[in-house]
Design a protein around this motif. Structure first.
Motif, PDB file in Angstrom:
ATOM      1  N   SER A 190      -8.201  39.827 -26.774  1.00 50.61           N
ATOM      2  CA  SER A 190      -7.525  38.582 -27.124  1.00 50.61           C
ATOM      3  C   SER A 190      -8.285  37.388 -26.565  1.00 50.61           C
ATOM      4  O   SER A 190      -8.985  37.486 -25.553  1.00 50.61           O
ATOM      5  N   PRO A 191      -8.142  36.223 -27.210  1.00 50.39           N
ATOM      6  CA  PRO A 191      -8.831  35.026 -26.710  1.00 50.39           C
ATOM      7  C   PRO A 191      -8.448  34.681 -25.277  1.00 50.39           C
ATOM      8  O   PRO A 191      -9.289  34.234 -24.498  1.00 50.39           O
ATOM      9  N   ALA A 192      -7.172  34.868 -24.918  1.00 47.37           N
ATOM     10  CA  ALA A 192      -6.744  34.530 -23.563  1.00 47.37           C
ATOM     11  C   ALA A 192      -7.479  35.370 -22.528  1.00 47.37           C
ATOM     12  O   ALA A 192      -7.917  34.867 -21.489  1.00 47.37           O
ATOM     13  N   LEU A 193      -7.642  36.654 -22.805  1.00 42.77           N
ATOM     14  CA  LEU A 193      -8.359  37.514 -21.863  1.00 42.77           C
ATOM     15  C   LEU A 193      -9.842  37.170 -21.857  1.00 42.77           C
ATOM     16  O   LEU A 193     -10.481  37.210 -20.803  1.00 42.77           O
ATOM     17  N   LEU A 194     -10.395  36.835 -23.014  1.00 45.06           N
ATOM     18  CA  LEU A 194     -11.798  36.414 -23.047  1.00 45.06           C
ATOM     19  C   LEU A 194     -12.027  35.208 -22.142  1.00 45.06           C
ATOM     20  O   LEU A 194     -13.035  35.120 -21.439  1.00 45.06           O
ATOM     21  N   LEU A 195     -11.070  34.289 -22.157  1.00 47.52           N
ATOM     22  CA  LEU A 195     -11.182  33.104 -21.314  1.00 47.52           C
ATOM     23  C   LEU A 195     -11.154  33.485 -19.838  1.00 47.52           C
ATOM     24  O   LEU A 195     -11.940  32.976 -19.032  1.00 47.52           O
ATOM     25  N   ASN A 196     -10.269  34.402 -19.471  1.00 45.60           N
ATOM     26  CA  ASN A 196     -10.200  34.850 -18.072  1.00 45.60           C
ATOM     27  C   ASN A 196     -11.467  35.603 -17.673  1.00 45.60           C
ATOM     28  O   ASN A 196     -11.933  35.480 -16.535  1.00 45.60           O
ATOM     29  N   LEU A 197     -12.021  36.381 -18.585  1.00 53.17           N
ATOM     30  CA  LEU A 197     -13.266  37.087 -18.286  1.00 53.17           C
ATOM     31  C   LEU A 197     -14.406  36.095 -18.076  1.00 53.17           C
ATOM     32  O   LEU A 197     -15.277  36.301 -17.219  1.00 53.17           O
ATOM     33  N   ASN A 198     -14.398  35.015 -18.850  1.00 57.61           N
ATOM     34  CA  ASN A 198     -15.414  33.982 -18.678  1.00 57.61           C
ATOM     35  C   ASN A 198     -15.310  33.344 -17.290  1.00 57.61           C
ATOM     36  O   ASN A 198     -16.322  33.104 -16.619  1.00 57.61           O
ATOM     37  N   LYS A 199     -14.088  33.104 -16.837  1.00 54.86           N
ATOM     38  CA  LYS A 199     -13.887  32.545 -15.494  1.00 54.86           C
ATOM     39  C   LYS A 199     -14.334  33.537 -14.425  1.00 54.86           C
ATOM     40  O   LYS A 199     -14.920  33.149 -13.415  1.00 54.86           O
ATOM     41  N   LEU A 200     -14.037  34.826 -14.649  1.00 55.73           N
ATOM     42  CA  LEU A 200     -14.460  35.846 -13.692  1.00 55.73           C
ATOM     43  C   LEU A 200     -15.976  35.848 -13.548  1.00 55.73           C
ATOM     44  O   LEU A 200     -16.509  35.959 -12.431  1.00 55.73           O
ATOM     45  N   GLU A 201     -16.678  35.718 -14.665  1.00 55.32           N
ATOM     46  CA  GLU A 201     -18.144  35.688 -14.602  1.00 55.32           C
ATOM     47  C   GLU A 201     -18.639  34.464 -13.839  1.00 55.32           C
ATOM     48  O   GLU A 201     -19.641  34.540 -13.111  1.00 55.32           O
ATOM     49  N   GLN A 202     -17.943  33.332 -13.978  1.00 56.02           N
ATOM     50  CA  GLN A 202     -18.335  32.135 -13.228  1.00 56.02           C
ATOM     51  C   GLN A 202     -18.122  32.349 -11.735  1.00 56.02           C
ATOM     52  O   GLN A 202     -18.985  31.991 -10.913  1.00 56.02           O
ATOM     53  N   TYR A 203     -16.951  32.923 -11.354  1.00 55.18           N
ATOM     54  CA  TYR A 203     -16.693  33.210  -9.939  1.00 55.18           C
ATOM     55  C   TYR A 203     -17.748  34.166  -9.397  1.00 55.18           C
ATOM     56  O   TYR A 203     -18.259  33.987  -8.289  1.00 55.18           O
ATOM     57  N   TYR A 204     -18.056  35.179 -10.182  1.00 56.19           N
ATOM     58  CA  TYR A 204     -19.057  36.161  -9.749  1.00 56.19           C
ATOM     59  C   TYR A 204     -20.404  35.472  -9.499  1.00 56.19           C
ATOM     60  O   TYR A 204     -21.052  35.719  -8.473  1.00 56.19           O
ATOM     61  N   ALA A 205     -20.815  34.619 -10.428  1.00 57.70           N
ATOM     62  CA  ALA A 205     -22.115  33.952 -10.293  1.00 57.70           C
ATOM     63  C   ALA A 205     -22.157  33.077  -9.044  1.00 57.70           C
ATOM     64  O   ALA A 205     -23.170  33.050  -8.324  1.00 57.70           O
TER      65      ALA A 205
END
Length: 838
Positions: free
Chosen positions: A380-395
């Protein structure tokens, strides 16, 4: 009474205007359930549309009411309706009156069901589909086709009644109370398959099978949604607490950090790690159903990755504990600044934490493997958005830890703790005569650092022979733009005439000039730039400086007055440059002898200058450069792949008037459906005599030309095309500098006037797509040497989109066919604007 599905849909359409944005949704839920925060746990504020959000919310609240069995007085759904009625009463929309109808229906008692426990088990109960379905219709009363159950079994199992048409016991045409007549029937032969089917039908009750199938299909889905909602709510609560802590700490200076602050930060990270661990264990129960749901499949891996990232952050904080403890002297309320002299022990303390940094490395490697393995198909788009944030936190965590793993060695090298010593070039920039990366280099210095102390230094005025220039044969190594200052000897361009707004580029060129001129202490290991404002901040930390040989006591308040008085009284530039060199030498000496009483003030002043780009650092060691870049002390431009970009860089070509000029930027951007933008940058200059009257640098008798002649560069995303330039007398050049497109022109602002210059251009696609969401990000970078300036940003979104979130919050939002958001920024440091919409 419970509302039917159709009624809930109608109610959702009525409430839709109250839930247009995430901010509206959060505000309304806070008003309605301030006394019952648990009611809204698990509600997704970012649902696809306002109507869908309203429908999800109403279903959630009615479900809570049904399970709570606490009566309409405590109805969650009723509580929401009461709040909306209160907010909309008298606004002329009629919404309050319409909602009162639904509120009244909620207060009605549940109707009796037209069946009871004595009914035959094969008779399906009639569930009301709407409020009116529980009442008999006239048609049903006249049809004679309604059925009543009148058969019951006695103790011996003998049937004492039959089901008859018309609602009375007995056969067709029988009167009430009369026994039913028997009718002999002919026996028909049935094949073995039919007999078997009849036996199966007697044994298996198909209603039960249907219900069982419904349970098998819906219960895992309902349980999955419930568990995921609860999981997300708990994690978001912990993440919100951590963000509040980091936000509070981010607003205070590093020099004021205490052990108590550090403990709060650690608690926030650990609480988030615990929430993520519990969520992962809870969701792991749903692994058997992961193949049925793309969000569940991706969410399980994302939770595990997030837990590892949070664990890595905790490892980092634990590894830094000895260093922080040393900086604050072991006292919970002691600040970092008061123990700055403990720098010699910092490297040893970082070495103690190296094992934790390596543990964090292992966790981050595992997290990266999980993130890479997430299948985004059908997510879902909402989860995609959260995954994008997770990648930013990880970086962010990855970048920080990569530096900390080698930080002890890097810091030892930077401060000459390895006994080899380090040589640094100091560029004293006159920001009153602004240049793209800070200011005109009126003086310069060099210093040598060993064991964390300055062991040797020198300071000199800039002339054609100081510092020693490189051989003119090396000028071919310079790539000087045709539109920049053309010196009689082009080699000087590398020292004074840098056109770069990117300080690392300027620093590399200055180091090249210094080293190739075989100057003292070359080659240098790094470059430090300090402008006029930076020296004022340092003087604020010192209190005052007595300049030997000049009988002058300089304070932050009269620093510029003294400098320009000596300039006016001397003959040419050399006398005041010599005074500046003597002043800067004394500042360095006093800085080394600073006592603990002024330690906090000095550190705060230096950190403020670093944050605002009045002091910038560059090292020939790339890893050290990465540290200062992460800290925001490098003065580097940030290239623009994946985001919008704007930076205005002035180069004063005539006088020292920049402290008397107010510059203001207005940026209007219209986002297109294909991800490109139509942009317009307006740069306004106010050069008033009122402000100049109090400026010692602007004295008409000192200048042949008091007007502001300026080479202005406007940096925008690479590949942008200029479509219109307004109010420019000369040509506007388009060039590529530091992988950014720049529009360049020489402009003139006459004394005591206000003028505006405007550039209209199109950018390539810069809006990111994340599922059905779009992310527009704008970075506005501050020019080094500039004082605070105002930036007004107006973003026009494509028609028909819905805003999901913004950062920062807009000062205004309105709709003129398309939604328009306005932002007000203070450019004391680089600023980001982010809008997520769908």
């Amino acid at each position: 009474m419970r509302l039917t599905t159709d009624q809930l849909r109608s109610l959702a359409r009525l409430l839709e205007p109250q839930f247009q944005t995430v901010e509206q949704r959060r505000h309304m839920l806070r008003l309605a359930f301030e006394d019952r925060p648990g009611v809204t746990r698990g509600i997704n504020l970012g649902a696809a549309t306002p109507e869908q959000f309203a429908l999800n919310l109403l279903g959630h609240l009615q479900g809570l009411d049904a399970s709570a069995e606490n009566g309409n007085a405590h109805s969650a759904l009723g509580q929401l309706l009461d709040t909306v009625v209160e907010q909309t009463t008298g606004d002329g929309s009629g919404l309050a009156e319409a909602l009162l109808v639904y509120r009244a229906r909620l207060d009605m008692p549940e109707p009796l069901q037209p069946f009871d426990e004595a009914d035959d088990e094969t008779t399906a109960p009639h569930l009301p589909a709407s409020l009116d379905d529980t009442l008999p219709t006239p048609a049903a009363e006249r049809s004679g086709q309604s059925k009543a159950v009148a058969a019951s079994a006695g103790p011996s199992g003998v049937t004492t009644g039959v089901v008859a048409a018309g609602g009375a016991p007995g056969g067709s045409g029988a009167r009430a109370g009369e026994p039913a007549r028997s009718h002999p029937r002919r026996r028909r032969k049935r094949g073995p398959l039919k007999r078997l089917w009849r036996r199966v039908r007697r044994v298996v009750k198909w209603q039960i099978v249907a219900v069982a199938l419904i349970i098998l299909i819906t219960v895992p889905t309902v349980v999955t949604i419930a568990i995921l909602s609860d999981t997300v709510a708990r994690v978001q609560e912990s993440l919100g607490s951590l963000e509040r802590v980091t936000g509070q700490l981010g607003r205070q200076s590093l020099a004021n950090l205490t052990l108590d602050d550090y403990a709060r930060l650690q608690f926030g990270v650990r609480d988030l790690a615990r929430s993520l661990s519990g969520a992962r264990q809870q969701v792991s129960l749903l692994r058997p159903f992961a193949g049925m749901n793309a969000d569940l499949r991706a969410g399980i891996k994302a939770l595990s990755a997030a837990e590892l990232v949070a664990g890595a952050a905790n490892d980092i904080l634990e590894g830094l504990q000895p260093t922080v403890f040393t900086l604050v002297g072991g006292a919970s309320q002691q600040t970092v600044g008061s123990q700055l002299t403990a720098g010699g022990n910092i490297v040893e303390r970082l070495q103690l934490g190296r094992g934790n940094f390596l543990n964090a490395n292992n966790r981050l490697a595992q997290a990266q493997a999980l993130i890479d393995d997430i299948d985004l198909t059908g997510v879902s788009p909402a989860l995609l958005l959260n995954l994008n944030k997770l990648e930013q936190y990880y970086a962010d965590i990855r970048n920080l830890n990569d530096i900390l793993v080698d930080a002890d060695q890097l810091i030892a090298r930077a401060f000459g703790l390895d006994n080899n010593g380090q040589n640094y070039l100091i560029l004293s920039q006159n920001s009153d005569e602004l240049r793209p990366s800070g200011g005109y280099l009126s003086t310069y210095g060099w210093l040598r650092v060993r064991q964390g102390r300055i062991v040797d230094f020198g300071y000199s005025p800039t002339t054609t022979l100081s510092p020693n220039p490189p051989p003119t044969s090396l000028v071919s190594e310079l790539d000087i733009p045709a539109w920049w200052i053309q010196y009689a000897n082009p080699i000087y361009t590398a020292w004074d005439g840098s056109w770069y707004a990117d300080f690392p580029s300027t620093a590399r060129m200055a180091a090249w000039y210094f080293d190739n001129g075989n100057n003292p202490r070359s080659p240098v290991d790094g470059v430090m730039a300090i402008d006029i404002v930076g020296f004022e901040y340092i003087l604020r930390g010192l209190g005052s400086v007595t300049v030997p040989g000049y009988n002058e006591v300089v304070t932050p308040e009269d620093f510029r007055d003294v400098v320009y008085r000596i300039r006016a009284e001397g003959e040419g530039d050399v006398p005041h440059k010599r005074f500046l060199a003597a002043l800067y030498r004394q500042i360095l000496e006093d800085w080394q002898r600073i006592d603990e009483e002024r330690g906090d003030e000095m550190l705060n002043s230096v950190l403020q200058a670093l944050r605002e780009k009045h002091i910038m650092l560059y090292f020939t060691e790339s890893r050290l450069n990465e540290i200062v870049r992460l800290l925001g002390w490098s003065g580097a431009q940030v290239n623009s792949p994946g985001h919008d970009y704007l930076m205005v860089a002035d180069a004063n070509m005539g006088n020292k008037s920049n402290r008397s000029i107010i510059r203001e930027i207005t940026y209007d951007v219209e986002l297109q459906t294909d991800g490109t933008t139509r942009s317009r940058a307006t740069i306004a200059y106010e050069y008033s005599s009122r402000l100049a009257e109090g400026d010692p640098a602007v004295r008409p008798e000192h200048y042949a030309q008091i007007d502001y002649f300026n080479t202005m560069q406007v940096y925008v995303p690479l590949g942008s095309t200029l479509t219109r330039a307004s109010n420019f007398e000369g040509e506007v050049h388009t060039d590529v500098v530091n992988e950014l497109t720049t529009f360049v022109s020489l402009i003139k602002v006459p004394f005591d006037t206000l003028d505006r210059f405007q550039l209209t251009y199109n950018t390539p696609p810069i809006v990111q797509q994340i599922g059905s969401y779009r992310r527009y990000a704008l970075l506005v970078q501050k020019q080094p040497g500039m004082l605070d300036e105002r930036v007004n940003v107006t973003v026009t979104l494509p028609a028909g989109v819905t805003v999901v979130s913004t950062s920062p919050s807009p000062v205004a939002s309105y709709n003129l066919g398309s939604q328009i958001l306005e932002f007000r920024l203070t450019l004391d440091t680089d600023q980001w604007v982010e809008i997520i919409y769908e």
